[in-house]
Design an enzyme around this catalytic site. Structure first.
Site, PDB file in Angstrom:
ATOM      1  N   TYR A   1      39.037   1.818  26.309  1.00  0.00           N
ATOM      2  CA  TYR A   1      39.018   1.551  24.869  1.00  0.00           C
ATOM      3  C   TYR A   1      38.367   0.200  24.559  1.00  0.00           C
ATOM      4  CZ  TYR A   1      42.634   5.223  24.851  1.00  0.00           C
ATOM      5  OH  TYR A   1      43.345   6.378  25.046  1.00  0.00           O
TER       6      TYR A   1
ATOM      7  N   LYS B   1      45.343   2.473  31.315  1.00  0.00           N
ATOM      8  CA  LYS B   1      44.860   3.601  32.129  1.00  0.00           C
ATOM      9  C   LYS B   1      43.639   3.186  32.939  1.00  0.00           C
ATOM     10  CE  LYS B   1      46.068   6.314  28.049  1.00  0.00           C
ATOM     11  NZ  LYS B   1      45.650   5.556  26.874  1.00  0.00           N
TER      12      LYS B   1
END
Ligand SMILES: NC(=O)c1ccc[n+]([C@@H]2O[C@H](COP(=O)([O-])OP(=O)(O)OC[C@H]3O[C@@H](n4cnc5c(N)ncnc54)[C@H](OP(=O)(O)O)[C@@H]3O)[C@@H](O)[C@H]2O)c1
Length: 278
Positions: free
Chosen positions: A49, A74
């Site tokens: 992100y 993640k």
């Protein structure tokens, strides 16, 4: 917000604040602060992100003690494998400016389409996650976008996944994966609980929402919770952030739950873990 219990006994707040497509800027810093100020204690981000620094800043500026927050990140697809996963984790920790993570996930499984040795790659990534977990640098570990055939190999390892974060919203329920996770003690988290906004104009959901005097977003979030699936709504708009957390003063009745469950397949992202090309 209450907590749910993971299969290792660690507690996880029952709604997470999503940050995909939140820019690495004040927008995300302020979004995270607004979320924490109105009661969220669980933040979901990812290296992919590219906003971990802003998320970390929002956490710091919130003034809430680290131990009272639950932070997930993640490992991205280019960083699979043992050494690369360890390095990716250290970078995430440094970008967030934290000294541990509550939850670390394999973002997407390596798939048969791209790799002959896809199972081995997933196992090597998992071995790194397990070592980080055993070293106390992560409180819980899990996966994302894993279907039962991806999970099979991991279930035979020393530490089983605690979470599987998958696409889940009205019109896209992934029953087979949810059933497998439930039978194996893996908590399911719902990504895109609002279908990245695609749910909000659905006439059936609008009609149901009007019966409860709630918004479609609140119905989608509450519906996940009543399915024991942990929702991760994303918004950078303070009024929506608060709205999305106000889902504990009503219950969707059994008939409406069934009506939502029966909605025809719609609003999915189209991202199949066996087919994606990233
Ligand atoms: N593991 C994965 O592969 C994966 C994939 C996708 C997502 N995720 C996670 O799941 C989170 C949620 O998924 P998502 O980002 O796709 O989106 P979502 O939560 O399903 O929907 C977010 C969109 O809906 C809008 N919105 C939010 N609340 C609203 C409300 N109450 N009324 C009207 N509009 C509203 C937001 O706009 P504004 O922000 O402009 O307010 C944004 O455009 C992500 O942020 C990420 O943390 C994980």
């Amino acid at each position: 917000m209450e907590n749910m219990k993971l299969n290792n006994g660690y507690m996880i707040p029952e709604i997470g604040y999503g940050t995909w497509q939140s820019p690495d800027s004040e927008v995300t810093v302020n979004g995270v602060k607004a979320a924490i100020a109105c009661g969220y204690r669980h933040i979901d981000t990812a290296a992919a992100y590219k906003n971990e620094e802003s998320v970390g800043e929002g956490i710091k500026e919130s003034g809430i003690a680290r131990k009272d927050l639950f932070v997930t990140s993640k490992v991205w697809n280019t960083q699979r494998g043992y050494e690369k996963t360890i390095a990716a984790f250290e970078k995430t920790l440094s970008d967030l400016d934290l000294d541990y993570l509550d939850l670390y996930l394999i973002h997407w499984p390596a798939s048969k389409k791209d790799y002959e040795n896809w199972e081995e790659i997933n196992l090597e990534t998992w071995r790194a996650m397990t070592d980080l977990y055993k070293a106390g640098k992560i409180k819980a570990i899990g996966v994302s976008n894993f279907k039962p055939h991806h999970l099979e190999a991991l279930m035979k390892t020393e530490v089983k996944p605690m979470v599987n974060q998958i696409e889940f919203h009205p019109g896209f329920m992934q029953e087979e994966t949810v059933k497998y996770c439930r039978e194996n003690g893996i908590l399911v988290e719902a990504w895109s609980p609002l279908g990245t906004g695609r749910m909000l104009t659905n006439p059936d959901l609008q009609e149901i929402a009007s019966h409860y005097g709630k918004s479609v977003a609140q119905i989608c979030i509450r519906w996940c919770i009543q399915h024991d699936v942990l929702p991760l709504p994303k918004s950078v708009t303070p009024s929506r952030i608060e709205e999305n957390s106000n889902v504990f003063d009503f219950e969707i009745n059994a008939e409406d739950m069934q009506r939502i469950d029966a909605l025809e397949n719609f609003g999915g992202s189209g991202l199949d873990p066996d087919e994606v090309d990233f």
